[in-house]
Design an enzyme around this catalytic site. Structure first.
Site, PDB file in Angstrom:
ATOM      1  N   CYS A   7     -20.797 -43.575 -10.897  1.00  0.00           N
ATOM      2  CA  CYS A   7     -22.023 -43.350 -11.676  1.00  0.00           C
ATOM      3  C   CYS A   7     -22.815 -42.251 -10.977  1.00  0.00           C
ATOM      4  O   CYS A   7     -22.253 -41.510 -10.166  1.00  0.00           O
ATOM      5  CB  CYS A   7     -22.820 -44.639 -11.850  1.00  0.00           C
ATOM      6  SG  CYS A   7     -23.407 -45.364 -10.299  1.00  0.00           S
ATOM      7  N   ASN A  10     -24.633 -44.494  -7.382  1.00  0.00           N
ATOM      8  CA  ASN A  10     -23.817 -45.509  -6.705  1.00  0.00           C
ATOM      9  C   ASN A  10     -24.677 -46.646  -6.132  1.00  0.00           C
ATOM     10  O   ASN A  10     -24.377 -47.220  -5.091  1.00  0.00           O
ATOM     11  CB  ASN A  10     -22.949 -44.879  -5.597  1.00  0.00           C
ATOM     12  CG  ASN A  10     -21.854 -45.809  -5.075  1.00  0.00           C
ATOM     13  OD1 ASN A  10     -21.483 -45.726  -3.906  1.00  0.00           O
ATOM     14  ND2 ASN A  10     -21.324 -46.678  -5.894  1.00  0.00           N
ATOM     15  N   CYS A  12     -26.518 -48.738  -8.820  1.00  0.00           N
ATOM     16  CA  CYS A  12     -26.691 -49.683  -9.946  1.00  0.00           C
ATOM     17  C   CYS A  12     -25.364 -49.956 -10.665  1.00  0.00           C
ATOM     18  O   CYS A  12     -24.752 -51.005 -10.490  1.00  0.00           O
ATOM     19  CB  CYS A  12     -27.723 -49.152 -10.947  1.00  0.00           C
ATOM     20  SG  CYS A  12     -29.397 -48.997 -10.276  1.00  0.00           S
ATOM     21  N   ARG A  13     -24.904 -49.007 -11.479  1.00  0.00           N
ATOM     22  CA  ARG A  13     -23.768 -49.286 -12.364  1.00  0.00           C
ATOM     23  C   ARG A  13     -22.421 -49.358 -11.646  1.00  0.00           C
ATOM     24  O   ARG A  13     -21.654 -50.315 -11.860  1.00  0.00           O
ATOM     25  CB  ARG A  13     -23.716 -48.241 -13.489  1.00  0.00           C
ATOM     26  CG  ARG A  13     -24.879 -48.344 -14.445  1.00  0.00           C
ATOM     27  CD  ARG A  13     -25.003 -47.105 -15.304  1.00  0.00           C
ATOM     28  NE  ARG A  13     -25.356 -45.932 -14.492  1.00  0.00           N
ATOM     29  CZ  ARG A  13     -25.402 -44.687 -14.937  1.00  0.00           C
ATOM     30  NH1 ARG A  13     -25.086 -44.446 -16.197  1.00  0.00           N
ATOM     31  NH2 ARG A  13     -25.749 -43.694 -14.143  1.00  0.00           N
ATOM     32  N   SER A  14     -22.089 -48.349 -10.840  1.00  0.00           N
ATOM     33  CA  SER A  14     -20.729 -48.357 -10.267  1.00  0.00           C
ATOM     34  C   SER A  14     -20.512 -49.459  -9.227  1.00  0.00           C
ATOM     35  O   SER A  14     -19.426 -50.053  -9.189  1.00  0.00           O
ATOM     36  CB  SER A  14     -20.301 -46.975  -9.755  1.00  0.00           C
ATOM     37  OG  SER A  14     -21.136 -46.513  -8.736  1.00  0.00           O
ATOM     38  N   ASP A 124     -27.907 -45.721 -17.984  1.00  0.00           N
ATOM     39  CA  ASP A 124     -28.533 -45.779 -16.659  1.00  0.00           C
ATOM     40  C   ASP A 124     -29.724 -46.750 -16.699  1.00  0.00           C
ATOM     41  O   ASP A 124     -30.677 -46.522 -17.437  1.00  0.00           O
ATOM     42  CB  ASP A 124     -28.995 -44.357 -16.310  1.00  0.00           C
ATOM     43  CG  ASP A 124     -29.592 -44.263 -14.920  1.00  0.00           C
ATOM     44  OD1 ASP A 124     -29.839 -45.318 -14.303  1.00  0.00           O
ATOM     45  OD2 ASP A 124     -29.821 -43.129 -14.467  1.00  0.00           O
TER      46      ASP A 124
END
Ligand code: 4NP
Length: 167
Positions: A7, A10, A12-14, A124
């Protein structure tokens, strides 16, 4: 087989995708065969733990993100990883710009593997609220399940290897 989730930051999402996918790998008994990591296209959060909101929402689903630390994508990742999985189209563009041409087929969007028709990207959540982090988790779980099915169907088993040798 190695899988890298990517993301922007690195945090939150990934890392959420890494935690969700690690759990699926354990549950499927493929731990010895599958390596999992995550990284960001930017370097703002190198060495940092995931966002406390991501940690808290994942923990509610028994997924532990506390030991993960941020890092930035490096060109060697495209050689090392078999699947480089982007959360959104911006990540996808950045990855394609960084990737040596012979490895560009390794890059894809996570939700290309999911069954959600409403979303093509994982949005995001950084400037969002609790509900946004829940949407992110739902999308990531769906995408990771689809990715796991895809990898399980395409991985080299002894039977598959024999088949290929016979052809
Ligand atoms: P991520 O979210 O890409 O899912 O880790 C973000 C984290 C931090 C920032 C942006 C997005 N930031 O601008 O610092």
């Amino acid at each position: 087989m190695n899988v890298l989730f990517v993301c922007l930051g690195n945090i939150c999402r990934s890392p959420t995708a890494e935690g969700v996918f690690r759990k699926l790998v354990l549950e499927s008994g493929l731990s010895g065969e599958l390596g999992v990591d995550s990284a960001g296209t930017n370097g703002f959060h190198i060495g940092q733990a995931p966002d406390p909101r991501s940690i808290a929402h994942a923990a509610q689903r028994s997924i532990d993100l506390t030991t993960l630390r941020g890092r930035q994508v490096v060109p060697a990742d495209f050689e090392r990883f078999d699947y480089v999985i982007a959360m959104d189209n911006d990540n996808l563009r950045q990855l394609k710009a960084l990737c040596p041409q012979q490895f560009s087929g390794k890059i894809s969007l996570l939700l290309a593997y999911g069954d959600n028709t409403q979303y093509r990207e994982v949005p995001d959540p950084y400037h969002g609220e609790a509900a946004d982090f829940e949407v992110v988790l739902d999308l990531i779980v769906s995408g990771c399940r689809g990715l796991m099915s895809h990898i399980a169907a395409h991985r080299q088993t002894p039977a598959n290897t024999n088949l290929m040798q016979q052809q």
